[in-house]
Design a protein around this motif. Sequence first.
Motif, mmCIF file in Angstrom:
data_model
loop_
_atom_site.group_PDB
_atom_site.id
_atom_site.type_symbol
_atom_site.label_atom_id
_atom_site.label_comp_id
_atom_site.label_asym_id
_atom_site.label_seq_id
_atom_site.Cartn_x
_atom_site.Cartn_y
_atom_site.Cartn_z
ATOM 1 N N PHE A 98 34.535 45.974 41.163
ATOM 2 C CA PHE A 98 34.214 44.793 41.960
ATOM 3 C C PHE A 98 35.464 44.374 42.718
ATOM 4 N N LEU A 99 35.320 44.110 44.004
ATOM 5 C CA LEU A 99 36.416 43.518 44.760
ATOM 6 C C LEU A 99 36.356 42.015 44.518
ATOM 7 N N LEU A 100 37.496 41.403 44.286
ATOM 8 C CA LEU A 100 37.561 39.984 43.947
ATOM 9 C C LEU A 100 38.011 39.187 45.164
ATOM 10 N N ARG A 101 37.124 38.290 45.607
ATOM 11 C CA ARG A 101 37.384 37.501 46.808
ATOM 12 C C ARG A 101 37.848 36.101 46.428
ATOM 13 N N SER A 102 38.892 35.665 47.154
ATOM 14 C CA SER A 102 39.341 34.286 47.083
ATOM 15 C C SER A 102 39.326 33.775 48.511
ATOM 16 N N GLU A 103 38.492 32.793 48.766
ATOM 17 C CA GLU A 103 38.295 32.246 50.107
ATOM 18 C C GLU A 103 37.875 33.354 51.058
ATOM 19 N N ASP A 104 38.715 33.730 52.019
ATOM 20 C CA ASP A 104 38.289 34.669 53.056
ATOM 21 C C ASP A 104 38.876 36.068 52.913
ATOM 22 N N ARG A 105 39.442 36.397 51.745
ATOM 23 C CA ARG A 105 40.046 37.724 51.612
ATOM 24 C C ARG A 105 39.912 38.253 50.189
ATOM 25 N N PHE A 106 39.956 39.577 50.084
ATOM 26 C CA PHE A 106 39.978 40.211 48.777
ATOM 27 C C PHE A 106 41.408 40.189 48.266
ATOM 28 N N VAL A 107 41.587 39.764 47.017
ATOM 29 C CA VAL A 107 42.931 39.621 46.459
ATOM 30 C C VAL A 107 43.218 40.609 45.334
ATOM 31 N N ALA A 108 42.166 41.148 44.726
ATOM 32 C CA ALA A 108 42.341 42.069 43.605
ATOM 33 C C ALA A 108 41.000 42.761 43.363
ATOM 34 N N ALA A 109 40.945 43.548 42.309
ATOM 35 C CA ALA A 109 39.703 44.199 41.915
ATOM 36 C C ALA A 109 39.596 44.144 40.396
ATOM 37 N N ALA A 110 38.376 44.298 39.920
ATOM 38 C CA ALA A 110 38.114 44.345 38.475
ATOM 39 C C ALA A 110 37.260 45.564 38.207
ATOM 40 N N GLU A 111 37.538 46.216 37.098
ATOM 41 C CA GLU A 111 36.765 47.400 36.754
ATOM 42 C C GLU A 111 36.147 47.233 35.375
ATOM 43 N N THR A 112 34.924 47.752 35.269
ATOM 44 C CA THR A 112 34.222 47.760 33.996
ATOM 45 C C THR A 112 34.019 49.207 33.568
ATOM 46 N N LEU A 113 33.819 49.393 32.281
ATOM 47 C CA LEU A 113 33.594 50.728 31.723
ATOM 48 C C LEU A 113 32.292 50.755 30.945
ATOM 49 N N LEU A 114 31.670 51.911 30.940
ATOM 50 C CA LEU A 114 30.483 52.115 30.117
ATOM 51 C C LEU A 114 30.944 52.618 28.757
ATOM 52 N N THR A 115 30.642 51.861 27.716
ATOM 53 C CA THR A 115 31.001 52.230 26.347
ATOM 54 C C THR A 115 29.715 52.466 25.565
ATOM 55 N N PRO A 116 29.796 52.966 24.354
ATOM 56 C CA PRO A 116 28.581 53.125 23.548
ATOM 57 C C PRO A 116 27.828 51.804 23.330
ATOM 58 N N ASP A 117 28.550 50.686 23.440
ATOM 59 C CA ASP A 117 27.919 49.369 23.268
ATOM 60 C C ASP A 117 27.464 48.755 24.581
ATOM 61 N N GLY A 118 27.619 49.471 25.685
ATOM 62 C CA GLY A 118 27.195 48.948 26.980
ATOM 63 C C GLY A 118 28.384 48.720 27.894
ATOM 64 N N TRP A 119 28.165 47.944 28.940
ATOM 65 C CA TRP A 119 29.205 47.681 29.943
ATOM 66 C C TRP A 119 30.186 46.649 29.422
ATOM 67 N N THR A 120 31.479 46.924 29.632
ATOM 68 C CA THR A 120 32.522 46.008 29.197
ATOM 69 C C THR A 120 33.630 45.947 30.251
ATOM 70 N N PHE A 121 34.257 44.792 30.340
ATOM 71 C CA PHE A 121 35.392 44.623 31.253
ATOM 72 C C PHE A 121 36.515 45.554 30.825
ATOM 73 N N SER A 122 37.162 46.193 31.801
ATOM 74 C CA SER A 122 38.281 47.078 31.508
ATOM 75 C C SER A 122 39.609 46.444 31.915
ATOM 76 N N HIS A 123 39.775 46.151 33.229
ATOM 77 C CA HIS A 123 41.053 45.613 33.685
ATOM 78 C C HIS A 123 40.946 45.072 35.109
ATOM 79 N N PHE A 124 41.927 44.225 35.448
ATOM 80 C CA PHE A 124 42.131 43.775 36.820
ATOM 81 C C PHE A 124 43.197 44.683 37.425
ATOM 82 N N PHE A 125 43.179 44.852 38.733
ATOM 83 C CA PHE A 125 44.266 45.575 39.369
ATOM 84 C C PHE A 125 44.401 45.174 40.828
#
Length: 195
Positions: free
Chosen positions: A71-98
Amino acid sequence: MPLHVLPAPAPALLSVLAALGSPTAVSADRIPALRSVQGPVSPESPLPVHVLDRITPGTSLPCTHLTGWRFLLRSEDRFVAAAETLLTPDGWTFSHFFEGPYLGSTERALRQAASMNTPFQPRLLSIPELYMLTLWLHGDTDAEASSGAPLPTDVLVPLAPAPPGIAAHRPHRVADLLPLMTLRLAPEPLLGSPA
């Protein structure tokens, strides 16, 4: 022509929202770009992330597997960072910001793809053996996010920084780029033994 962006799985989106709202995740995982933001941050432009399995000479079509959603992370009118999720045996989980060059490069490639006259489903394709990330424009706009291999007529847009010899932001049909990637991964020929 608008891109056919797939909706992310609800648990993937919820895990990113929970990480953005969590004081512990925020303090542990916040990157400088997020620490300096004033106001709310919203996850947008969800892209399924696929990893290309090993490329070998003679392979007609490469195989991929879905590993996450970005996911691209938007603050006001611009993208400032991204977040990634991972598929685990328990389902989707947050991995990290970058942050970093792939953020702006992804945004640029999405704008570039939106201006094309062909309908595509945007995805990200990671080629670990080349340390390469591409925007994968899949021609089957009705495909499930977890399915599909790159079709010969699909388009790959290498993101910057791209490996030496491969131009960033230059769209390539898979049929044209795959042989170049295969050559890049071919083992060096053994030189004759010393005399």
